[in-house]
Design a protein around this motif. Structure first.
Motif, PDB file in Angstrom:
ATOM      1  N   GLU A  48      -4.499   2.860  -3.194  1.00 18.05           N
ATOM      2  CA  GLU A  48      -3.382   2.965  -4.129  1.00 18.05           C
ATOM      3  C   GLU A  48      -2.361   1.893  -3.780  1.00 18.05           C
ATOM      4  OE1 GLU A  48      -0.267   6.298  -5.762  1.00 18.05           O
ATOM      5  OE2 GLU A  48      -2.121   6.977  -4.811  1.00 18.05           O
ATOM      6  N   LYS A  88      -2.820   5.898   1.604  1.00 19.39           N
ATOM      7  CA  LYS A  88      -3.749   5.765   0.477  1.00 19.39           C
ATOM      8  C   LYS A  88      -4.113   4.297   0.296  1.00 19.39           C
ATOM      9  CE  LYS A  88      -2.017   9.801  -1.877  1.00 19.39           C
ATOM     10  NZ  LYS A  88      -1.456  10.363  -3.092  1.00 19.39           N
ATOM     11  N   GLN A 122       0.828  -1.205   0.000  1.00 22.29           N
ATOM     12  CA  GLN A 122       0.000   0.000   0.000  1.00 22.29           C
ATOM     13  C   GLN A 122       0.857   1.247   0.000  1.00 22.29           C
ATOM     14  OE1 GLN A 122      -3.199   0.251   2.984  1.00 22.29           O
ATOM     15  NE2 GLN A 122      -2.543   2.354   3.334  1.00 22.29           N
TER      16      GLN A 122
END
Length: 141
Positions: A28, A25, A21
């Motif tokens: 994302e 986020k 990760q």
């Protein structure tokens, strides 16, 4: 320098992925990889630095900061049959506080620090825990 994460002993579950990760986020992700792969790997650019408390550690786009220190999230998610989508259902924290000082120093000198981690828990599920030695083997180069 690079932080290379080598995952082994995956749970063998089709339809799930594991990814790193991006900091703060959760949607994302870096390079989601199959949960039924034989092995997985990621290479993250990181920067060594010393905290205000004098602790030598790492920072970078994928390094989180929280209770217990700095870490990298390994996120597990379900995907469509074609690998699309990612619905996270658990995460692990690869704790950077577990890096032995001599290994960190050697990794900084070599330009590469490696973390080898088992990705299946004792029940055969995707690992969901704070990952520290002996669950993580740290090495340089």
């Amino acid at each position: 320098m690079l932080l290379r994460i080598d995952g082994h002993d995956l749970p063998g579950m089709p339809g799930i992925r594991v990814a790193v990760q991006v900091k703060d986020k959760p949607k994302e992700l870096l390079d989601p990889q199959r949960g039924d792969a034989g092995a997985v790997a990621w290479e993250l650019p990181v920067e060594p630095f010393t905290t205000g408390d004098g602790l030598r550690t790492l920072r970078g786009r994928h390094v989180q900061t929280g209770i217990g220190g700095r870490f990298v999230y390994l996120s597990w998610g379900r995907t469509g049959e074609d690998g699309s989508g990612f619905e996270m259902f658990r995460r692990s924290k690869l704790m950077l506080s577990g890096i032995p000082e001599d290994v960190l120093a050697a990794g900084v000198e070599a330009g590469v620090l490696r973390a080898r981690v088992r990705l299946t828990d004792a029940e055969g599920q995707p690992v969901s825990a704070r990952l520290l030695p002996p669950e993580v083997e740290w090495s340089a180069g």
